[in-house]
Motif scaffolding. Structure first.
Motif, PDB file in Angstrom:
ATOM      1  N   GLY A 103       0.828  -1.299  -0.112  1.00 55.31           N
ATOM      2  CA  GLY A 103      -0.103   0.056   0.038  1.00 55.31           C
ATOM      3  C   GLY A 103       0.993   1.300   0.077  1.00 55.31           C
ATOM      4  O   GLY A 103       0.370   2.315   0.431  1.00 55.31           O
ATOM      5  N   GLY A 104       2.042   1.142  -0.613  1.00 60.09           N
ATOM      6  CA  GLY A 104       3.129   2.419  -0.733  1.00 60.09           C
ATOM      7  C   GLY A 104       3.786   2.453   0.532  1.00 60.09           C
ATOM      8  O   GLY A 104       4.731   3.378   0.520  1.00 60.09           O
ATOM      9  N   LYS A 105       3.667   1.694   1.653  1.00 57.96           N
ATOM     10  CA  LYS A 105       4.513   1.853   2.834  1.00 57.96           C
ATOM     11  C   LYS A 105       5.363   0.608   2.798  1.00 57.96           C
ATOM     12  O   LYS A 105       4.821  -0.511   2.853  1.00 57.96           O
ATOM     13  N   PRO A 106       6.660   0.846   3.039  1.00 57.50           N
ATOM     14  CA  PRO A 106       7.586  -0.545   3.390  1.00 57.50           C
ATOM     15  C   PRO A 106       7.331  -0.759   4.739  1.00 57.50           C
ATOM     16  O   PRO A 106       7.026  -0.234   5.580  1.00 57.50           O
ATOM     17  N   MET A 107       7.255  -2.219   4.930  1.00 61.28           N
ATOM     18  CA  MET A 107       6.985  -3.042   6.229  1.00 61.28           C
ATOM     19  C   MET A 107       7.398  -4.291   5.999  1.00 61.28           C
ATOM     20  O   MET A 107       7.423  -4.820   5.024  1.00 61.28           O
ATOM     21  N   ASN A 108       7.672  -4.736   7.454  1.00 56.58           N
ATOM     22  CA  ASN A 108       8.000  -6.109   7.358  1.00 56.58           C
ATOM     23  C   ASN A 108       6.715  -6.970   7.234  1.00 56.58           C
ATOM     24  O   ASN A 108       5.657  -6.675   7.558  1.00 56.58           O
ATOM     25  N   CYS A 109       7.048  -8.109   6.346  1.00 60.04           N
ATOM     26  CA  CYS A 109       5.870  -8.706   5.964  1.00 60.04           C
ATOM     27  C   CYS A 109       6.294 -10.472   5.719  1.00 60.04           C
ATOM     28  O   CYS A 109       7.468 -10.768   5.346  1.00 60.04           O
ATOM     29  N   LEU A 143      -1.060 -15.853   1.009  1.00 55.44           N
ATOM     30  CA  LEU A 143      -1.317 -15.445   2.548  1.00 55.44           C
ATOM     31  C   LEU A 143      -0.192 -14.733   3.229  1.00 55.44           C
ATOM     32  O   LEU A 143       1.086 -14.991   2.956  1.00 55.44           O
ATOM     33  N   ILE A 144      -0.604 -13.344   3.315  1.00 52.88           N
ATOM     34  CA  ILE A 144       0.442 -12.616   4.032  1.00 52.88           C
ATOM     35  C   ILE A 144       0.043 -12.368   5.549  1.00 52.88           C
ATOM     36  O   ILE A 144      -1.061 -12.271   6.006  1.00 52.88           O
ATOM     37  N   TYR A 145       1.241 -12.153   6.114  1.00 49.70           N
ATOM     38  CA  TYR A 145       1.064 -11.692   7.550  1.00 49.70           C
ATOM     39  C   TYR A 145       1.828 -10.336   7.993  1.00 49.70           C
ATOM     40  O   TYR A 145       2.995 -10.359   7.548  1.00 49.70           O
ATOM     41  N   VAL A 146       1.321  -9.529   8.490  1.00 46.99           N
ATOM     42  CA  VAL A 146       1.642  -8.028   8.754  1.00 46.99           C
ATOM     43  C   VAL A 146       1.261  -7.760  10.221  1.00 46.99           C
ATOM     44  O   VAL A 146       0.305  -8.179  10.700  1.00 46.99           O
ATOM     45  N   LEU A 182      -5.157  -4.323  -2.928  1.00 46.25           N
ATOM     46  CA  LEU A 182      -4.076  -4.104  -2.029  1.00 46.25           C
ATOM     47  C   LEU A 182      -2.820  -4.351  -2.946  1.00 46.25           C
ATOM     48  O   LEU A 182      -2.700  -5.358  -3.805  1.00 46.25           O
ATOM     49  N   GLU A 183      -1.995  -3.340  -3.097  1.00 42.57           N
ATOM     50  CA  GLU A 183      -0.695  -3.259  -3.737  1.00 42.57           C
ATOM     51  C   GLU A 183       0.526  -3.667  -2.860  1.00 42.57           C
ATOM     52  O   GLU A 183       0.772  -3.284  -1.869  1.00 42.57           O
ATOM     53  N   ILE A 184       1.084  -4.828  -3.397  1.00 41.13           N
ATOM     54  CA  ILE A 184       2.472  -5.413  -2.748  1.00 41.13           C
ATOM     55  C   ILE A 184       3.533  -5.374  -3.918  1.00 41.13           C
ATOM     56  O   ILE A 184       3.486  -5.874  -5.026  1.00 41.13           O
ATOM     57  N   ASP A 185       4.582  -4.719  -3.570  1.00 41.18           N
ATOM     58  CA  ASP A 185       5.625  -4.438  -4.350  1.00 41.18           C
ATOM     59  C   ASP A 185       5.141  -4.463  -6.159  1.00 41.18           C
ATOM     60  O   ASP A 185       5.842  -4.546  -6.745  1.00 41.18           O
ATOM     61  N   GLY A 186       4.295  -3.398  -5.984  1.00 46.87           N
ATOM     62  CA  GLY A 186       3.788  -2.849  -7.419  1.00 46.87           C
ATOM     63  C   GLY A 186       2.807  -3.667  -8.018  1.00 46.87           C
ATOM     64  O   GLY A 186       2.426  -3.397  -9.250  1.00 46.87           O
TER      65      GLY A 186
END
Length: 114
Positions: free
Chosen positions: A28-34, A61-64, A79-83
């Motif tokens: 979603g445009g924000k860097p985060m651990n996933c 499946l992702i966990y954040v 939801l956008e992940i890495d473009g």
């Protein structure tokens, strides 16, 4: 003595730690651990599904951390992940972690890279 909930909160830092299990991704445009878990998706019998005419769906499946992510995403939202854009097909909040199941369509081969 620590409560069970406080211990779970401590464990999130290990589970979603780039030195242990997770990786940095732009969500979603924000860097985060996933943590992207393709194996859990297979265990839940979510596989590549042919939609006809060479179109396939892929679920992952992702966990954040909920505090990093913000509001729980809505079902059928994007939801956008890495473009790459995915459709949210399930989103659950579990003790400070979001478990989000996503779907993407692809044409050609059933193998879709991240």
């Amino acid at each position: 003595m620590n409560s069970f909930k406080s211990q779970l909160k401590k464990d999130i830092g290990t589970f979603l730690n780039v030195d242990e299990f997770s990786e940095m991704h732009t969500i979603g445009g924000k860097p985060m651990n996933c943590l992207i878990d393709d194996n859990e998706a297979v265990d839940r019998e979510i596989k590549y599904v042919g939609k006809g005419d060479g179109v396939y769906t892929r679920h992952l499946l992702i966990y954040v951390k909920s505090e990093d992510f913000g509001d729980l995403p809505r079902i059928d939202g994007l939801l956008e992940i890495d473009g790459k854009k995915y459709v949210v097909i399930d989103a659950v909040s579990e003790a400070g972690i979001y478990s989000i199941t996503l779907e993407v369509y692809s044409s050609g081969s059933a193998r879709i890279g991240r």
